[in-house]
Design a protein around this motif. Structure first.
Motif, mmCIF file in Angstrom:
data_model
loop_
_atom_site.group_PDB
_atom_site.id
_atom_site.type_symbol
_atom_site.label_atom_id
_atom_site.label_comp_id
_atom_site.label_asym_id
_atom_site.label_seq_id
_atom_site.Cartn_x
_atom_site.Cartn_y
_atom_site.Cartn_z
ATOM 1 N N ARG A 24 -12.904 -2.952 10.601
ATOM 2 C CA ARG A 24 -11.711 -2.158 10.238
ATOM 3 C C ARG A 24 -11.975 -0.672 10.438
ATOM 4 O O ARG A 24 -11.129 0.063 10.950
ATOM 5 N N LYS A 236 -1.794 3.485 -0.243
ATOM 6 C CA LYS A 236 -3.168 3.016 -0.031
ATOM 7 C C LYS A 236 -3.544 3.049 1.456
ATOM 8 O O LYS A 236 -4.634 3.492 1.830
ATOM 9 N N LYS A 239 -3.996 6.695 2.661
ATOM 10 C CA LYS A 239 -5.263 7.254 2.148
ATOM 11 C C LYS A 239 -6.449 6.726 2.956
ATOM 12 O O LYS A 239 -7.370 7.462 3.306
ATOM 13 N N GLU A 240 -6.428 5.424 3.245
ATOM 14 C CA GLU A 240 -7.513 4.799 4.004
ATOM 15 C C GLU A 240 -7.568 5.363 5.421
ATOM 16 O O GLU A 240 -8.657 5.659 5.938
ATOM 17 N N LYS A 243 -9.076 8.813 5.362
ATOM 18 C CA LYS A 243 -10.536 8.748 5.126
ATOM 19 C C LYS A 243 -11.290 8.342 6.398
ATOM 20 O O LYS A 243 -12.254 9.003 6.794
ATOM 21 N N PHE A 244 -10.827 7.266 7.049
ATOM 22 C CA PHE A 244 -11.527 6.782 8.241
ATOM 23 C C PHE A 244 -11.412 7.770 9.402
ATOM 24 O O PHE A 244 -12.346 7.909 10.192
#
Length: 620
Positions: A24, A236, A239-240, A243-244
């Motif tokens: 992912r 969510k 946000k992910e 971050k990535f």
């Protein structure tokens, strides 16, 4: 009008939500690598070589500082694209008044051309150093990069990212090998990370390093490329994705820092230590490497230069598409968009060699970096404003400390770039015997650009009530009463292939037995193009006979039809027959070509629909 998706041909083309764990994370990696190549293009090489040869390892800390600023700004660019689903150019168009967007487009496009110019020169120099190819031929060859980009995009986003990463890998490996050859002093390198006071020429080169490192087109590009990832649009998921993408940006830009530091260290160890303090040209660096270290080091140097130029030009032309579609909401064929950008960059390089010789390319490379410097503020200031907008960014609005850091970075970059521009213009005035054009053209333009920069900074503070909503699509309209449309005159284009059966059937369904059908075929022979209606060659006679067969066949089924032959250009002839006979509907069979075939054989359907004012039904 609905907002077009940024880089729509690859928009949300990489799925992430179906993958788990490290797969992912890997699905998000890629966009920053495309961006990072702009941080190691031939423009950077020129400033890094000059800095290393004149001041040894002293300016490594400047590289580190500019890399940290770049990391901050690129992460803001990625955040904007992820949260709002708009690239920087689209968001600017929705935020600023309409009249501002045209000069913003012109400035951004000029910067992209300047950047592309640096890539072209670097690529040509690399080919010259490696194969002895004359610079003018090297520049001419770079026009084929447009075809390469078209091929890569057709293969998908992941394939293009793999190509770019492989180019970056070649650059990195080349310089890693160079480090073993020149054997720099690790202690002195570590000392170069200590900030020191800069003045005179050291300050000038430091400004050049920062100006060449943080480039405006990368901010437009990154905000678009992050949208190629498909993820859940809830809190969510966003946000992910942020971050990535930050991880992606940090890794990619640190790799770019390694390459730039390697170039500077190479110049310091090879030239500064050996007393060669005036190495300003890339060709000079290659020649000195040959004299000091033999054949391997200069060959690696040339290979890395070609790889850097090749990868940078792919991302630069992508940025050109983003800027045009974003600021002007204008979309043209992607291959044509890239060809225009490339030609606008090739022309000045071509004429510089023709009129001033190969030696003038170094000066043109410096000029391209000055042009980039002028544009930088026009990308950074809107980027910070847009990320600070609580109404649009909601919970993802940047925190106060990030905002302060961003504005400080913007102030430093803009101030240093203004200083660079002032010094360059001052130098031109001193060097020129007849400097009237500087006072009449260059200075007024520079002042207007400065005023526009001030307006872009102030407007979001004072004009918030006038901000245009950035909802991607317009409001849905009431459909109203549905009434059957009865077509009386229907055109059918035929080419006597197996597709005709489908095309004719679809047309008959639209009009039934009450409509009159116009069977249209265009003769495209050389004789038909030249003689027009007076031609009566074998192909024309055969086509007339075939149309009559269709007419007789339809008559047997109870449908009325008339054959019509056109001559010469297909789209023009079909449009003329449609307009002359006042047709109400045109039914056409699509040839189904894709990619390069579409480029070679043309897009008749696309051309016809722009020449007629009636509905066009396309049958596959």
């Amino acid at each position: 009008m609905a907002e077009k998706q940024s880089l729509s041909e690859v928009h949300q083309s990489v799925a992430t939500h179906q993958r788990k764990g490290w797969r992912r994370i890997l699905a998000f990696l890629g966009p920053a690598y495309l961006v990072s190549v702009g941080y190691m293009d031939p423009g950077n090489w020129a400033t890094d070589i000059a800095g290393g040869s004149k001041f040894g390892y002293q300016l490594i800390w400047v590289l580190l500082m500019s890399n940290l600023i770049a990391l901050l700004l690129q992460s803001l660019s990625a955040r904007l694209g992820i949260v709002r689903g708009l690239d920087l150019a689209q968001a600017s168009r929705n935020t600023y008044p309409k009249w501002v967007n045209f000069p913003l487009f012109v400035l951004a496009q000029t910067a992209i051309i300047a950047c592309d110019l640096a890539e072209i020169i670097g690529m040509a120099i690399g080919l010259n150093l490696l194969f002895g190819l004359p610079l003018i031929w090297g520049i001419s060859i770079t026009i084929f990069d447009t075809v390469l980009l078209l091929f890569l995009l057709n293969k998908g986003m992941r394939k293009m990212e793999a190509f770019i990463v492989s180019m970056v890998f070649i650059v990195g490996i080349s310089f890693l090998a160079e480090m073993f050859i020149v054997q720099p002093s690790l202690g002195e390198i570590a000392k170069g990370f200590e900030p020191s006071m800069l003045g005179g020429e050291a300050l000038y080169i430091a400004i050049g390093i920062i100006g060449a490192t943080v480039m405006p087109h990368n901010l437009y590009l990154h905000s678009s490329l992050v949208q190629t990832r498909k993820f859940e649009r809830d809190s969510k998921g966003i946000k992910e994705a942020i971050k990535f993408n930050f991880i992606d940006t940090a890794v990619a830009l640190n790799l770019a820092f390694f390459v730039n530091a390697a170039i500077l260290i190479l110049a310091a160890a090879a030239f500064f230590k050996n007393g060669f303090h005036e190495v300003a040209e890339i060709q000079d660096a290659h020649e000195l490497l040959s004299n000091i270290f033999g054949d391997v080091a200069p060959a690696l140097f040339a290979i890395a230069l070609i790889a850097a130029g090749q990868s940078s030009t792919v991302t630069g032309t992508l940025a050109g598409q983003i800027v045009m579609e974003g600021h002007l909401n204008l979309r043209i064929q992607p291959w044509l968009r890239r060809l225009i950008t490339r030609l606008l960059a090739i022309v000045p390089a071509f004429f510089t060699i023709l009129y001033f010789g190969d030696d003038a390319l170094g000066g043109l490379l410096i000029l391209s970096q000055v042009v980039l410097s002028l544009q930088l503020g026009f990308a950074i200031i809107p980027l910070i404003h847009l990320n600070s907008d609580k109404k649009e960014m909601k919970e993802f609005t940047i925190k106060l400390w990030v905002k302060i850091l961003a504005w400080l970075s913007a102030a430093v970059i803009v101030a240093l770039n203004i200083k660079l521009v002032i010094e360059e213009i001052g130098g031109w005035i001193k060097e020129s015997n007849n400097a009237w054009y500087i006072y009449v053209i260059v200075l007024p333009v520079a002042i207007l650009v400065a005023l526009l920069l001030l307006y872009i900074f102030v407007y979001p503070f004072v004009g918030k009530k006038q901000l245009i909503s950035n909802v991607p699509h317009g409001d849905a309209l009431a459909i109203g009463q549905i009434e059957k449309i009865n077509y009386e005159k229907i055109g059918i284009t035929v080419d006597f292939s197996e597709n005709d059966r489908k095309t004719i059937r679809h047309a008959l369904i639209q009009g039934g037995k009450d409509a009159h059908y116009y069977l249209i075929h265009v003769v495209e022979t050389a004789a038909a193009r030249y003689h027009g209606k007076t031609v009566m060659d074998h192909e024309t006679q055969s086509d007339i006979d075939n149309l009559k067969k269709y007419q007789e066949n339809l008559a047997e089924l109870g449908y009325q039809s008339t054959p019509h032959i056109g001559f010469g250009g297909t789209a023009k002839a079909i449009a003329e027959i449609s307009n002359t006979n006042k047709l109400e509907l045109l039914v056409m069979g699509a040839h189904g070509h894709k990619g390069l075939k579409d480029l070679i054989f043309g897009t008749t359907v696309d051309s016809v629909r722009h020449k007629v004012d009636i509905p066009v039904l396309i049958v596959r």
